[in-house]
Design a protein around this motif. Structure first.
Motif, short mmCIF file in Angstrom:
data_model
loop_
_atom_site.label_atom_id
_atom_site.label_comp_id
_atom_site.label_asym_id
_atom_site.label_seq_id
_atom_site.Cartn_x
_atom_site.Cartn_y
_atom_site.Cartn_z
N THR A 273 0.80 -1.28 0.01
CA THR A 273 -0.10 -0.13 0.01
C THR A 273 1.00 1.17 0.11
OG1 THR A 273 -0.28 -0.06 2.56
CG2 THR A 273 -1.86 -1.18 1.47
N SER A 274 2.26 1.28 0.46
CA SER A 274 3.01 2.28 0.28
C SER A 274 4.40 1.94 0.14
CB SER A 274 2.71 3.16 1.57
OG SER A 274 3.08 2.36 2.78
N VAL A 275 5.33 2.84 0.04
CA VAL A 275 6.89 2.57 -0.03
C VAL A 275 7.58 3.76 0.82
CG1 VAL A 275 6.95 3.24 -2.37
CG2 VAL A 275 9.03 1.87 -1.29
N THR A 276 8.21 3.46 1.56
CA THR A 276 9.01 4.77 2.29
C THR A 276 10.66 4.55 2.39
OG1 THR A 276 6.88 4.87 3.85
CG2 THR A 276 9.05 5.85 4.57
N PRO A 277 11.24 5.32 1.84
CA PRO A 277 12.64 5.08 1.55
C PRO A 277 13.37 5.40 2.70
CG PRO A 277 11.96 6.98 0.23
CD PRO A 277 10.66 6.27 0.75
N LEU A 278 14.31 4.80 3.30
CA LEU A 278 15.18 5.26 4.52
C LEU A 278 16.73 5.06 3.88
CD1 LEU A 278 15.29 6.32 7.22
CD2 LEU A 278 15.32 3.92 8.00
N VAL A 279 17.47 6.02 3.84
CA VAL A 279 18.81 6.07 3.54
C VAL A 279 19.74 5.34 4.75
CG1 VAL A 279 20.97 7.22 3.04
CG2 VAL A 279 18.65 7.80 2.05
N LEU A 280 20.65 4.54 4.60
CA LEU A 280 21.43 3.92 5.56
C LEU A 280 22.11 4.84 6.60
CD1 LEU A 280 23.30 1.23 6.52
CD2 LEU A 280 25.22 2.28 5.10
N HIS A 281 21.75 4.72 7.85
CA HIS A 281 22.48 5.54 8.92
C HIS A 281 23.29 4.43 9.65
CE1 HIS A 281 18.61 4.10 10.69
NE2 HIS A 281 19.22 4.55 11.61
N LEU A 282 24.49 5.14 10.24
CA LEU A 282 25.60 4.42 10.79
C LEU A 282 25.85 5.03 12.17
CD1 LEU A 282 27.89 3.74 7.59
CD2 LEU A 282 26.24 2.13 8.66
N ARG A 283 25.23 4.19 13.22
CA ARG A 283 25.42 4.77 14.59
C ARG A 283 26.62 4.11 15.08
NH1 ARG A 283 19.10 4.86 16.92
NH2 ARG A 283 18.55 6.61 15.56
N PRO A 284 27.05 4.34 16.18
CA PRO A 284 28.17 3.82 17.06
C PRO A 284 27.81 2.40 17.18
CG PRO A 284 28.09 6.08 17.77
CD PRO A 284 26.76 5.84 16.75
N GLY A 285 28.69 1.46 17.07
CA GLY A 285 28.11 0.06 17.26
C GLY A 285 27.92 -0.69 15.91
N ALA A 286 27.10 -0.12 15.01
CA ALA A 286 26.88 -0.30 13.72
C ALA A 286 28.05 0.01 12.75
CB ALA A 286 25.48 -0.14 13.28
N ARG A 287 28.29 1.38 13.22
CA ARG A 287 29.26 1.86 11.88
C ARG A 287 30.68 1.04 11.91
NH1 ARG A 287 29.76 8.13 11.10
NH2 ARG A 287 31.73 8.21 9.88
N GLU A 288 31.15 0.86 13.11
CA GLU A 288 32.14 0.01 13.11
C GLU A 288 32.27 -1.37 12.36
OE1 GLU A 288 32.11 2.66 16.59
OE2 GLU A 288 30.58 1.28 15.64
N TRP A 289 31.03 -2.07 12.81
CA TRP A 289 30.96 -3.37 12.19
C TRP A 289 30.75 -3.41 10.70
CZ3 TRP A 289 32.17 -8.13 13.92
CH2 TRP A 289 31.62 -8.94 13.12
N PHE A 290 29.86 -2.26 10.19
CA PHE A 290 29.59 -2.11 8.76
C PHE A 290 30.95 -1.64 8.28
CE2 PHE A 290 28.78 0.61 5.01
CZ PHE A 290 27.64 -0.43 4.27
N ALA A 292 34.16 -2.53 8.92
CA ALA A 292 34.74 -3.55 8.69
C ALA A 292 34.31 -4.58 7.62
CB ALA A 292 34.90 -4.60 9.95
N TRP A 293 32.98 -4.75 7.32
CA TRP A 293 32.52 -5.47 6.29
C TRP A 293 32.79 -4.87 4.85
CZ3 TRP A 293 28.89 -3.77 2.72
CH2 TRP A 293 28.32 -4.68 1.79
N LEU A 294 32.67 -3.43 4.80
CA LEU A 294 32.99 -2.71 3.69
C LEU A 294 34.48 -2.86 3.36
CD1 LEU A 294 31.32 -0.82 2.05
CD2 LEU A 294 32.32 1.09 3.13
N GLY A 295 35.27 -2.91 4.36
CA GLY A 295 36.81 -3.18 4.14
C GLY A 295 36.98 -4.60 3.37
N GLU A 296 36.48 -5.57 3.72
CA GLU A 296 36.42 -6.66 3.16
C GLU A 296 35.81 -7.01 2.10
OE1 GLU A 296 35.28 -11.59 4.65
OE2 GLU A 296 34.83 -9.81 5.84
N HIS A 297 34.70 -6.34 1.59
CA HIS A 297 33.79 -6.91 0.31
C HIS A 297 33.93 -5.76 -0.48
CE1 HIS A 297 31.86 -10.19 2.01
NE2 HIS A 297 32.01 -9.83 3.06
N HIS A 298 34.00 -4.46 0.09
CA HIS A 298 34.20 -3.33 -1.09
C HIS A 298 35.13 -2.34 -0.50
CE1 HIS A 298 30.42 -5.02 -2.98
NE2 HIS A 298 30.11 -4.82 -1.68
#
Length: 371
Positions: A273-290, A292-298
């Protein structure tokens, strides 16, 4: 381990190996040694279980009896609701960007692989919620679920907390919403239909992209985007309006015009019935993990991300507005519109005793906002 705000049970930590999802555990019970969970979590006791089945291999469940379940959202939050319910902490969906990772740190648990594999289960959630909803101080406010960790993650297949939670809300005609990536929600479709007959019920499924290669690395524990969109179709065909939270839109990996078009087209075809976009946000805790993932894959994107998120947890406003505008234009092109909302309550709940002065009782730990 800081369990004081979660548990009122003390004295033992058990480990169980074997068993099957949905059945009683088998194997041996007993206190762990100095290198087991007792040492990891400290003196406060929980019941710790592992199950040697493919679905749960590598995951440890820490069963507790919570003192409260209704969590008040911080007043500064931009969320359109004040109360949440979270029957679990940690999430086996293992989304590398999950903002809730930081909440594991509050318990002295690892916010990386520990968040994905150390799952706290509030085993008394249904009975506790029923008691809190019956309080004379509770006014029937909207209750949001799935805004911290997913209430339909794999653990729910074993612990089955959500049917009791939905029944408690249904029986009080209490409005609620569920946000999920889990197709397990379809198990509870009959209960959701019953609740929707007496109260305002909102269901949203999170699908940020349809790129299967991206999905396999960034959301490894979730059902596929196609499976989630099929769940949307099933819900809407059953008369339950279901929107899609297009989250997250991941810069440089899932934000090309072709990717956005493909995702919005698939959302439209699902009957959302609807679509709502939300751009990636990187809070402390998630930012470090993401990162590290980015450094491995991209690895070629690490510097670009450092520049884009140099100002904090959120992408620049101009970028967010650009993505929102593109998605809204595509939604209009494919005929997706917002769903209508009915009244919050549609039956009369038995009158309660006069409400005493004071705040609504039993608020639990402060809930992080989604945005």
């Amino acid at each position: 381990m800081r369990w004081d705000n979660l548990s009122n049970e003390a004295g033992r930590t058990d480990r169980t190996e074997g068993g099957a999802p949905g059945h009683g555990p088998t194997g041996t019970d007993g206190p762990t040694g100095p290198t087991g969970p007792a040492a990891l979590f400290g003196a406060d006791a929980v019941v710790t279980r592992t199950f040697d089945t493919p679905e749960f291999r590598g995951i440890t469940f820490h069963e507790i009896r919570a003192r409260s379940l209704l969590n008040r959202v911080p007043g500064a939050s931009r969320m359109p609701f004040e109360w949440t319910v979270n029957p679990y902490r940690g999430c086996s969906h293992a989304c590398v960007y999950c903002f809730a990772r930081k909440t594991h740190g509050y318990l002295d648990l690892d916010t990386g692989i520990g968040f994905d594999s150390q799952i706290v289960v509030k085993t008394n959630a249904p009975e506790l919620l029923r008691r809190e909803l019956a309080s004379p101080r509770w006014t029937g406010a909207h209750v949001a679920m799935g805004t911290n960790v997913d209430c339909y993650q794999r653990a729910e297949g074993r612990y089955r907390l959500m049917p009791g939670i939905i029944r408690a809300l249904r029986d009080r005609a209490n409005p609620f919403s569920i946000l999920t990536k889990g197709t397990l929600i379809l198990r509870d479709l009959p209960l959701i239909q019953e609740a929707a007959a007496v109260a305002d019920v909102g269901i949203s499924v999170s699908v940020g992209f349809t790129d299967t290669a991206l999905w396999r690395t960034v959301e490894p524990g979730t059902p596929s985007p196609a499976a989630r969109l099929q769940a949307v179709r099933t819900l809407t065909d059953a008369g339950i309006e279901c929107g899609v939270l297009m989250a997250p839109v991941i810069p440089f990996l899932g934000d090309s015009p072709e990717q956005l078009r493909a995702t919005v087209r698939a959302v439209a075809e699902s009957g959302a019935t609807s679509v709502t976009p939300l751009v990636l946000h990187l809070r402390p805790g998630a930012r470090e993990w993401f990162t590290a993932w980015l450094g491995e894959h991209h690895p070629h994107l690490v510097e670009r991300y450092a520049r884009m998120y140099a100002g904090g947890s959120y992408a620049p406003t101009w970028y967010q507005r650009m993505i929102t505008r593109q998605v809204h234009e595509l939604a209009a092109e494919f005929g997706i519109g917002p769903g209508g909302r009915g009244p919050a309550r549609r039956i009369v709940v038995p009158e309660r005793a006069e409400r005493p002065d004071g705040p609504t009782p039993a608020p639990g730990p402060t809930q992080l906002s989604l945005l």
